[in-house]
Structures are given as C-alpha cells and as structure tokens.
Design a protein around this motif. Sequence first.
Motif, PDB file in Angstrom:
ATOM      1  N   LEU A  49       0.206  -0.203  15.185  1.00 37.62           N
ATOM      2  CA  LEU A  49       1.635  -0.340  14.063  1.00 37.62           C
ATOM      3  C   LEU A  49       2.374  -2.181  14.142  1.00 37.62           C
ATOM      4  O   LEU A  49       2.012  -2.464  12.753  1.00 37.62           O
ATOM      5  CB  LEU A  49       2.894  -0.138  14.736  1.00 37.62           C
ATOM      6  N   THR A  50       1.718  -2.931  14.695  1.00 38.19           N
ATOM      7  CA  THR A  50       1.720  -4.264  14.632  1.00 38.19           C
ATOM      8  C   THR A  50       0.705  -4.868  14.108  1.00 38.19           C
ATOM      9  O   THR A  50       1.165  -5.687  13.039  1.00 38.19           O
ATOM     10  CB  THR A  50       1.561  -4.868  15.676  1.00 38.19           C
ATOM     11  N   ASP A  51      -0.640  -4.508  14.022  1.00 35.53           N
ATOM     12  CA  ASP A  51      -1.418  -4.642  12.871  1.00 35.53           C
ATOM     13  C   ASP A  51      -1.405  -3.954  11.929  1.00 35.53           C
ATOM     14  O   ASP A  51      -1.474  -5.456  10.303  1.00 35.53           O
ATOM     15  CB  ASP A  51      -2.979  -4.394  13.703  1.00 35.53           C
ATOM     16  N   VAL A  52      -1.292  -3.551  11.744  1.00 31.44           N
ATOM     17  CA  VAL A  52      -0.843  -2.494  10.407  1.00 31.44           C
ATOM     18  C   VAL A  52       0.645  -3.503   9.425  1.00 31.44           C
ATOM     19  O   VAL A  52       0.235  -3.956   7.596  1.00 31.44           O
ATOM     20  CB  VAL A  52       0.125  -1.675  10.391  1.00 31.44           C
ATOM     21  N   LEU A  53       1.184  -4.298   9.754  1.00 31.67           N
ATOM     22  CA  LEU A  53       2.382  -4.616   9.352  1.00 31.67           C
ATOM     23  C   LEU A  53       2.326  -6.454   9.400  1.00 31.67           C
ATOM     24  O   LEU A  53       2.445  -6.759   8.359  1.00 31.67           O
ATOM     25  CB  LEU A  53       3.399  -4.781  10.520  1.00 31.67           C
ATOM     26  N   ALA A  54       1.298  -6.782  10.805  1.00 30.20           N
ATOM     27  CA  ALA A  54       0.709  -7.985   9.970  1.00 30.20           C
ATOM     28  C   ALA A  54       0.095  -8.165   8.699  1.00 30.20           C
ATOM     29  O   ALA A  54       0.826  -8.622   7.962  1.00 30.20           O
ATOM     30  CB  ALA A  54       0.032  -8.800  11.285  1.00 30.20           C
ATOM     31  N   ARG A  55      -1.269  -7.028   8.552  1.00 29.21           N
ATOM     32  CA  ARG A  55      -1.748  -7.037   7.316  1.00 29.21           C
ATOM     33  C   ARG A  55      -0.621  -6.671   6.340  1.00 29.21           C
ATOM     34  O   ARG A  55      -0.753  -7.749   5.151  1.00 29.21           O
ATOM     35  CB  ARG A  55      -3.200  -6.165   7.347  1.00 29.21           C
ATOM     36  N   ALA A  56       0.913  -6.067   6.195  1.00 29.99           N
ATOM     37  CA  ALA A  56       1.457  -6.026   5.181  1.00 29.99           C
ATOM     38  C   ALA A  56       1.627  -6.931   4.582  1.00 29.99           C
ATOM     39  O   ALA A  56       1.656  -7.424   3.679  1.00 29.99           O
ATOM     40  CB  ALA A  56       2.788  -5.015   4.930  1.00 29.99           C
ATOM     41  N   CYS A  57       1.862  -7.595   5.336  1.00 27.55           N
ATOM     42  CA  CYS A  57       2.809  -8.517   5.005  1.00 27.55           C
ATOM     43  C   CYS A  57       1.997 -10.218   4.697  1.00 27.55           C
ATOM     44  O   CYS A  57       2.602 -10.876   3.712  1.00 27.55           O
ATOM     45  CB  CYS A  57       3.912  -9.006   6.863  1.00 27.55           C
ATOM     46  N   LYS A  58       0.500 -10.114   4.556  1.00 23.75           N
ATOM     47  CA  LYS A  58      -0.657 -10.422   3.494  1.00 23.75           C
ATOM     48  C   LYS A  58      -0.394 -10.621   2.697  1.00 23.75           C
ATOM     49  O   LYS A  58      -0.421 -11.587   1.715  1.00 23.75           O
ATOM     50  CB  LYS A  58      -1.468 -10.719   5.361  1.00 23.75           C
ATOM     51  N   SER A  60       0.298  -8.891  -1.506  1.00 22.20           N
ATOM     52  CA  SER A  60       1.202  -9.075  -1.979  1.00 22.20           C
ATOM     53  C   SER A  60       0.831  -8.477  -3.723  1.00 22.20           C
ATOM     54  O   SER A  60      -0.175  -7.857  -3.255  1.00 22.20           O
ATOM     55  CB  SER A  60       0.498 -10.790  -3.069  1.00 22.20           C
ATOM     56  N   ALA A  61       1.520  -8.219  -3.863  1.00 20.08           N
ATOM     57  CA  ALA A  61       2.007  -6.818  -4.667  1.00 20.08           C
ATOM     58  C   ALA A  61       0.947  -7.861  -6.237  1.00 20.08           C
ATOM     59  O   ALA A  61       1.025  -9.080  -6.635  1.00 20.08           O
ATOM     60  CB  ALA A  61       3.292  -6.595  -5.395  1.00 20.08           C
ATOM     61  N   PRO A  62       1.162  -6.872  -6.933  1.00 18.09           N
ATOM     62  CA  PRO A  62      -0.365  -7.088  -8.339  1.00 18.09           C
ATOM     63  C   PRO A  62       0.830  -7.871  -8.580  1.00 18.09           C
ATOM     64  O   PRO A  62       1.820  -7.545  -9.243  1.00 18.09           O
ATOM     65  CB  PRO A  62      -0.859  -5.918  -8.602  1.00 18.09           C
ATOM     66  N   GLU A  63       0.616  -8.609  -9.505  1.00 22.52           N
ATOM     67  CA  GLU A  63       1.377  -9.231 -10.897  1.00 22.52           C
ATOM     68  C   GLU A  63       2.075  -8.705 -11.861  1.00 22.52           C
ATOM     69  O   GLU A  63       3.129  -8.652 -12.062  1.00 22.52           O
ATOM     70  CB  GLU A  63       1.298 -10.522 -11.417  1.00 22.52           C
ATOM     71  N   THR A  64       1.518  -7.753 -12.229  1.00 20.22           N
ATOM     72  CA  THR A  64       1.863  -6.163 -13.229  1.00 20.22           C
ATOM     73  C   THR A  64       3.270  -5.100 -12.082  1.00 20.22           C
ATOM     74  O   THR A  64       3.983  -5.180 -13.431  1.00 20.22           O
ATOM     75  CB  THR A  64       0.931  -5.088 -13.311  1.00 20.22           C
ATOM     76  N   LEU A  65       3.024  -4.934 -11.503  1.00 24.52           N
ATOM     77  CA  LEU A  65       3.955  -4.144 -10.170  1.00 24.52           C
ATOM     78  C   LEU A  65       5.135  -5.852 -10.127  1.00 24.52           C
ATOM     79  O   LEU A  65       6.421  -5.012 -10.230  1.00 24.52           O
ATOM     80  CB  LEU A  65       3.249  -4.154  -8.934  1.00 24.52           C
TER      81      LEU A  65
END
Length: 81
Positions: A49-58, A60-65
Amino acid sequence: MTDCGCEKARKDLEEYLRNEMCATEHADIREHLEHCPACRDEALVATTLTDVLARACKESAPETLRDQVMATLRAAQASHH
C-alpha cells in the motif's frame, strides 16, 4: 529466539517499516515476522500500500484531463454565483 508477539509487532509495524526504531526492537520484530505468517502478511499489505501510494503521488494527470477537470470546476462555480 525472542518473540515480541503479534500485538507488539502490529502496534509497531509502521515504525518498523520506516526504520524508526532501535536496532534491537527492529531485530525482534523482523524475527517475529519471519515466524508469523499473519503478521508477515500484514506487513506485506502495508508495504504494498505504501509503495502504491508513493507511486501515485509521483504521477501527474495528463494535461487534457487536468484541463477538463478545471473547466468542469469553473462551470460549477459559475453556475453557483
């Protein structure tokens, strides 16, 4: 073997995973995890869970989104004024 017990291992799991405890306590919990499948599974879940959250925080959403979200927010704000 010094078994710190499940209660202590689970209580101190976060500190253990972040290496925020003394070497003796760290070794005791590591030894407990080696011999206790339930606590080892809990440590694996916490680490994953910690690894997944760390990756998600790094990421960024695509510019169009981002543009679509901002446009939707602006439209919602404009309709409330």
